[in-house]
Design an enzyme around this catalytic site. Structure first.
Site, mmCIF file in Angstrom:
data_model
loop_
_atom_site.group_PDB
_atom_site.id
_atom_site.type_symbol
_atom_site.label_atom_id
_atom_site.label_comp_id
_atom_site.label_asym_id
_atom_site.label_seq_id
_atom_site.Cartn_x
_atom_site.Cartn_y
_atom_site.Cartn_z
ATOM 1 N N HIS A 98 -5.750 2.077 -19.854
ATOM 2 C CA HIS A 98 -5.941 1.939 -18.408
ATOM 3 C C HIS A 98 -6.059 3.283 -17.708
ATOM 4 O O HIS A 98 -6.539 3.352 -16.579
ATOM 5 C CB HIS A 98 -4.779 1.151 -17.794
ATOM 6 C CG HIS A 98 -4.763 -0.286 -18.226
ATOM 7 N ND1 HIS A 98 -5.279 -1.296 -17.459
ATOM 8 C CD2 HIS A 98 -4.331 -0.874 -19.362
ATOM 9 C CE1 HIS A 98 -5.148 -2.447 -18.095
ATOM 10 N NE2 HIS A 98 -4.580 -2.216 -19.260
ATOM 11 N N ASP A 157 -7.736 9.747 -11.826
ATOM 12 C CA ASP A 157 -7.254 8.367 -11.871
ATOM 13 C C ASP A 157 -8.116 7.576 -12.844
ATOM 14 O O ASP A 157 -9.337 7.764 -12.861
ATOM 15 C CB ASP A 157 -7.364 7.731 -10.467
ATOM 16 C CG ASP A 157 -6.212 6.788 -10.172
ATOM 17 O OD1 ASP A 157 -5.737 6.128 -11.122
ATOM 18 O OD2 ASP A 157 -5.804 6.700 -9.006
HETATM 19 P P1 ADP Z 1 -1.794 2.983 -10.182
HETATM 20 O O1 ADP Z 1 -2.015 1.898 -11.198
HETATM 21 O O2 ADP Z 1 -1.855 4.384 -10.729
HETATM 22 O O3 ADP Z 1 -0.555 2.784 -9.349
HETATM 23 P P2 ADP Z 1 -4.057 1.781 -8.746
HETATM 24 O O4 ADP Z 1 -4.686 2.198 -7.451
HETATM 25 O O5 ADP Z 1 -5.030 1.508 -9.831
HETATM 26 O O6 ADP Z 1 -3.016 2.916 -9.139
HETATM 27 O O7 ADP Z 1 -3.222 0.466 -8.527
HETATM 28 C C1 ADP Z 1 -2.183 0.437 -7.595
HETATM 29 C C2 ADP Z 1 -1.839 -1.009 -7.227
HETATM 30 O O8 ADP Z 1 -0.558 -1.000 -6.605
HETATM 31 C C3 ADP Z 1 -2.828 -1.605 -6.250
HETATM 32 O O9 ADP Z 1 -3.069 -2.946 -6.577
HETATM 33 C C4 ADP Z 1 -2.106 -1.474 -4.914
HETATM 34 O O10 ADP Z 1 -2.399 -2.511 -3.990
HETATM 35 C C5 ADP Z 1 -0.643 -1.534 -5.304
HETATM 36 N N1 ADP Z 1 0.139 -0.707 -4.357
HETATM 37 C C6 ADP Z 1 0.033 0.611 -4.151
HETATM 38 N N2 ADP Z 1 0.874 1.003 -3.154
HETATM 39 C C7 ADP Z 1 1.524 -0.096 -2.741
HETATM 40 C C8 ADP Z 1 2.510 -0.375 -1.716
HETATM 41 N N3 ADP Z 1 2.992 0.575 -0.917
HETATM 42 N N4 ADP Z 1 2.927 -1.641 -1.582
HETATM 43 C C9 ADP Z 1 2.432 -2.599 -2.373
HETATM 44 N N5 ADP Z 1 1.502 -2.416 -3.318
HETATM 45 C C10 ADP Z 1 1.052 -1.187 -3.507
#
Ligand code: ADP
Length: 470
Positions: free
Chosen positions: A164, A371
């Site tokens: 991932h 990312d």
């Molecule tokens: P990573 O997997 O590195 O955290 P991604 O952007 O691929 O980054 O996925 C992050 C996920 O987590 C997304 O689905 C996003 O909506 C969720 N997310 C990020 N910040 C928050 C938050 N403050 N509250 C709820 N969900 C969050």
């Protein structure tokens, strides 16, 4: 991709991942769990991994359970395993290194030993649960050695692995002690999936030059084994996210924010608090916008939502402290009695609330330094009102940038360029916003979450039915 759906459905899917579940709350939790739960349910599948519990004494017999027609098999981690395997090798070695951060990589030999032991323990515990024609799909950097260990247990099933996070470039990966063993372990699988074509390129460059691998089309042969390699960009459940943004909690958040803004423009950033997300650089780019475009002061607000993660890892405490300092300095310098330029919020929100927040904002600022994909960029687009959409400013170093070319693509290290992109986004005419949004949405719909899963599984189904055990 020729396997018939009927036959496909009859083969059971087994998912192995560091964390298992949630199964019942998958739709609320969103993301990958939704796609995996759907496929597991359809095939009466099995989900194996860490229970999420850390215990003083651990058993090698998995805890077995069932939820919604999906069988679950989990193991607890010991205190030492959690420290050395999870916090240590996974989060202090593989995570920074695979995100190109050699300087933040804290390698210790006992971290890697614990990683090998946990991968072996998982394989040992879960192998007896497998059936001969299962499709086994192992997820992410926590479990790279799992396939090799399953083969050592005599498993001949079709084994797929999906990474991932980014695959690093050769010179970066070579700095990791034991990188040769890690890469060799990947050849125990039948299919290797990466997020983007660039990750595939970097993998091929590494194995062709460092492991003597032969590459022929999507087949790569080394260590006497042949694997198929491909890019399978992770998508989102587009329709599901659109629904969240347009009703219930999403709609309430949208209304509330728009009222509070009273005509000001809103920039929104949503990220786990992680040094890969480029938050310090992002804060500084915003400060530069306020400095170089004083007319923006009082007319724009930036809301950064960043719930803390991996608090036990020292590098995360450091970035947290740095961001608190920066946010304080920016507000100290620019705030007025009736205007706060930066709202920095360290908490998680429900997915529906997030959808409303995205929709209420005028600019989505997604500028990771590196990312694998970045799903926030995709969620941001799905949440917009097509008649009056916000503008996505996206880092070229997010995997998503390879699909989302209609965003304003920026180099997150170039703070002047990011500040200028913000200024461009502020003034972008409605027609151009609509055109860009329509193109982005088209792409999201074509490569959604179900497509990601089905594309990968279609290739996995073509793996030879039985392979020689290692
Ligand atoms: P990573 O997997 O590195 O955290 P991604 O952007 O691929 O980054 O996925 C992050 C996920 O987590 C997304 O689905 C996003 O909506 C969720 N997310 C990020 N910040 C928050 C938050 N403050 N509250 C709820 N969900 C969050």
């Amino acid at each position: 991709m020729s396997a018939s759906p009927k036959r496909a459905r009859s083969r059971r899917l087994v998912v192995m991942s560091n964390r298992v579940g949630p199964v019942r709350g998958a739709a609320r939790a969103g993301g990958l769990a939704v796609a995996l739960v759907e496929a597991l349910r359809e095939s009466g599948g099995l989900w194996c991994g860490w229970s999420g519990r850390v215990a003083d004494a651990v058993s090698d017999r998995p805890n077995l359970g069932e939820a919604d027609g999906i069988r679950l098999a989990t193991l607890d981690l010991s205190v030492a395993e959690h420290e050395d395997y999870y916090n240590g090798f996974c989060n202090r070695c593989l995570w920074p290194l695979f995100h190109f951060r050699i300087g933040l990589t804290a390698f210790e030999r006992h971290y890697y030993e614990a990683y090998r032991r946990v991968n072996a323990r998982f394989a040992h515990a879960f192998a007896p649960l497998l059936r001969a024609d299962d499709l086994v799909w192992v997820h992410d950097y926590h479990l790279i050695h799992c396939g090799q260990e399953l083969r050592a247990q005599g498993c001949r099933q079709a084994l797929g692995f999906y990474l991932h996070i980014p695959f690093p470039s050769r010179e970066v990966l070579l700095t990791l002690p034991n990188n040769d063993q890690l890469v060799q372990a990947l050849f125990a699988y039948d299919v290797l999936g990466f997020q983007t074509a660039r990750d595939v390129e970097r993998f091929l460059d590494h194995v062709a030059n460092e492991c003597g691998a032969q590459v022929s089309g999507d087949r790569v042969t080394a260590y006497g084994r042949s694997v198929r390699v491909g890019a399978f960009p992770v998508g989102i459940d587009v329709a599901g996210f659109e629904r969240l943004a347009h009703g219930g909690e999403g709609l309430r958040q949208w209304r509330r924010l728009r009222e509070q803004l009273a005509g000001r423009q809103l920039i929104v950033g949503v990220d786990r608090l992680d040094y890969t997300k480029g938050l310090a650089e992002r804060f500084q780019s915003y400060a530069l916008l306020l400095e170089t475009h004083p007319e923006a002061r009082g007319r724009i607000e930036y809301m950064q939502i960043a719930p803390p993660s991996r608090g036990e890892v020292p590098e995360y405490a450091a970035i947290r402290a740095e961001l608190e300092g920066l946010a304080g300095r920016i507000n100290g310098r620019y705030a007025e009695l009736d205007w706060i330029p930066l709202h920095y919020i360290n908490r998680a929100y429900s997915r529906s609330a997030l959808a409303g927040i995205y929709r209420a904002s005028h600019i989505g600022l997604v500028t990771p330094l590196r990312d694998g994909m970045n799903l926030v960029a995709k969620e941001y687009v799905a949440a917009q009102d097509p008649a009056d959409p916000g503008v996505l400013v996206l880092s070229r170093f997010a995997g998503a940038a390879w699909q989302m070319k209609a965003a304003l693509i920026v180099n997150p290290y170039d703070q002047v360029a990011v500040a200028e992109a913000l200024q461009t986004a502020r003034d972008l005419p409605l027609e151009e916003r609509r055109n860009r949004h329509a193109e982005l949405l088209r792409g999201l719909r074509e490569y959604d979450l179900a497509r990601w899963r089905e594309d990968f599984l279609a290739v996995l189904r073509e793996a030879p039915a039985a392979r020689a055990a290692a």
